[in-house]
Design an enzyme around this catalytic site. Structure first.
Site, PDB file in Angstrom:
ATOM      1  N   SER A  19      29.648  40.526  39.786  1.00 17.24           N
ATOM      2  CA  SER A  19      30.874  39.709  40.537  1.00 17.24           C
ATOM      3  C   SER A  19      32.314  40.149  39.464  1.00 17.24           C
ATOM      4  O   SER A  19      33.183  40.045  40.367  1.00 17.24           O
ATOM      5  CB  SER A  19      30.226  38.277  40.786  1.00 17.24           C
ATOM      6  OG  SER A  19      29.564  38.105  42.002  1.00 17.24           O
ATOM      7  N   LYS A  69      38.572  30.958  38.678  1.00 17.40           N
ATOM      8  CA  LYS A  69      37.546  31.347  39.860  1.00 17.40           C
ATOM      9  C   LYS A  69      37.649  29.898  40.127  1.00 17.40           C
ATOM     10  O   LYS A  69      37.188  29.333  38.986  1.00 17.40           O
ATOM     11  CB  LYS A  69      36.418  31.812  38.994  1.00 17.40           C
ATOM     12  CG  LYS A  69      35.844  32.793  40.362  1.00 17.40           C
ATOM     13  CD  LYS A  69      34.171  33.265  40.587  1.00 17.40           C
ATOM     14  CE  LYS A  69      33.604  34.016  41.524  1.00 17.40           C
ATOM     15  NZ  LYS A  69      32.643  34.180  41.579  1.00 17.40           N
ATOM     16  N   SER A 124      32.205  38.639  43.716  1.00 17.76           N
ATOM     17  CA  SER A 124      32.300  37.481  44.706  1.00 17.76           C
ATOM     18  C   SER A 124      33.840  37.142  43.480  1.00 17.76           C
ATOM     19  O   SER A 124      34.458  36.302  44.016  1.00 17.76           O
ATOM     20  CB  SER A 124      31.825  36.482  44.235  1.00 17.76           C
ATOM     21  OG  SER A 124      31.591  36.429  43.032  1.00 17.76           O
TER      22      SER A 124
END
Length: 490
Positions: free
Chosen positions: A179, A80, A155
């Site tokens: 997330s 990420k 996210s």
């Protein structure tokens, strides 16, 4: 056979036995990225193929020499884009960090590199992890591989979409209010949010420092347990890191839940929960009951207060954490300005997106003189009460089971038009972060639109093995069938 269709552990075994070369795995990952990335947009940065292949040769040599025995050695991974990677663009999917190349690497990523993992690229996300759809990214929205008209969640939507679209074997995400678990549910993959402090936050660009936690996203529970075992460690560089007695998570991969107690909160199955999601979760709970688990409904108090408490605390911490991005030390700087204060103002106005600005303003407001006691301190007291409610529940139950999200993945554009509705979509995941608990999302079916449904299993602090064992046992049941896009397309 596409090697990216294998689980990370399956691929690692083939590499270790010599059946597959690391280079072959890397080439398969790049081939899949070239085939589907234009439709999915999972990545902000894909590393240069030649450099990754050179790294693959290095790792292969170490495997051949017996220097690497990790089950993840040679397996391609995506990271990420809020975890620092030395010399590789790390943007948090924001314009303000669009030129930021860190001089160090996050501890969790270093642990993967030590194990011989091959980093393929950095995945798209909601800007500074603020969002639930991966639509607030400066680099464009990520699409759900199951149906590109729908969001992948957020996210960590880029990480979950990349795993679901088989553009990597597994990925790392971060979880501040769901997330990892919510996009895992939307994308039909498995994701773990560990107990707060289990994985070092060193090198993770902070959103909410008391809530953020790095965790794995993968195809199944075995992969997630193996990855978590690799990335978890005590880190003196992180003041919130906890020195645990054991980092053994794979020993919990046991198909036995006889006598384990499951608590099912009544409030999680009331108004606002989609009927198809409810039916799928309750059916999965029934499967576990038939395997010998003891299931009991109970009232989990104070959950209605979780969302307001979370958004006050997270926004307050975000306004403080994001103050460092002002155009002086690193990142984007506005091209025209009159003086220092004007440069700050213009840089931040141009560099941050709308959702980030909204949360910074909310956070600055609740921390301001006159409102600190009324909002921020009250939210902290509420957080303590939520933790107490979970403590009382875990005195009776080994795990708590509920949905990961109230619906399956909404269509692109639907959530951003109503931010409050987007915030309410986090209702089942937020309290886990407020209490610092571990949670896992595991696929438990698809709805009538063909979109995946995820079941969330929550454990007490440092009891990851309970949730791993429960999720693994469900996975081994006859009712469980791994969500596979390849299978759907066939």
């Amino acid at each position: 056979m596409n090697l990216m269709s294998l689980t990370a552990v399956e691929l690692g075994k083939k590499i270790k036995s010599g059946e597959v070369k690391v280079k072959e795995a890397v080439l398969d990952a790049f081939a899949q990225i070239e085939a589907v990335e234009k439709d999915i947009n999972s990545y902000v940065t894909v590393l240069e193929k030649e450099k990754v292949l050179a790294k693959a040769e290095e790792v292969q040599a170490k495997i051949d020499a017996g220097e690497l025995d990790s089950p993840l050695a040679g397996v391609p991974v995506a990271i990420k884009d809020n975890m620092c990677t030395e010399g590789v663009l790390t943007t948090c999917s924001s314009k303000i960090l669009s030129n930021f190349n860190p001089t160090y690497t996050a501890e969790a990523v270093l642990n993967l590199e030590k194990a011989g993992a091959i980093i393929i690229g950095k995945t798209n996300m909601d800007e500074f992890a603020m969002g639930s759809t991966t639509e607030t990214s400066y680099y464009g929205e990520t699409k759900n591989p199951w149906n590109t008209e729908h969001v992948p969640g957020g996210s960590s939507g880029g990480s979950c979409a990349a795993v679901a679209a088989e553009e990597c074997s597994y990925a790392l995400g971060s979880d501040t209010g769901g997330s990892i678990r919510q996009p895992s549910s939307f994308c039909g993959v498995t994701g773990i949010k560990p107990t707060y402090g289990t994985v070092s936050r060193y090198g993770l660009i902070a959103y909410g420092s008391s809530l953020d936690q790095i965790g794995p996203v993968a195809k199944d529970v075995t992969d997630c347990a193996t990855i978590l075992e690799t990335i978890a460690s005590y880190d003196p560089k992180d003041s919130t890191s906890v020195q645990r007695e054991s980092y053994d998570f794979t020993s919990a991969l046991v198909d036995d839940v006889k006598g384990m107690k499951i608590g099912v909160p009544k409030g999680y199955f009331g108004e606002g929960l989609d009927q198809e999601v409810k039916d799928a979760i309750l059916k999965a709970v029934k499967v576990l009951e038939e395997k010998g688990a003891i299931v009991e409904e109970f009232d989990l108090e104070l959950i209605d207060y979780a969302i307001p408490a979370y958004y006050v605390i997270a926004a307050a911490e975000a306004s403080s954490n994001l103050a460092r991005f002002e155009g002086v030390k690193y990142g984007y700087r506005t091209s025209e300005y009159r003086d220092l204060h004007n440069m700050y103002k213009k840089t931040r106005s141009e560099g941050f997106g709308e959702e980030v600005k909204r949360r910074i303003m909310l956070g600055s407001f609740v921390l301001s003189s006159g409102y600190y006691d009324a909002y921020y301190l009250k939210a902290l007291r509420t957080k303590a009460l939520i933790k107490k409610a979970f403590d009382e529940a875990f005195a009776k139950y080994d795990v708590i089971i509920g949905p990961a999200a109230p619906t399956t993945a909404p269509k692109l554009g639907e959530s951003l038009s109503d931010p409050i509705q987007m915030y309410l979509g986090d209702i089942y995941t937020i309290s886990v972060n407020l209490a610092g608990l571990p949670g896992i999302s595991v696929p438990c079916g698809v709805d009538s639109k063909g979109l995946p449904i995820g079941m969330q299993i929550i454990g007490d602090c440092f009891k990851e093995n309970n949730i791993i064992q429960m999720a693994y046992a469900y996975e081994q049941s006859r009712d469980y069938e791994r969500c596979s896009i390849a299978k759907e397309r066939d």
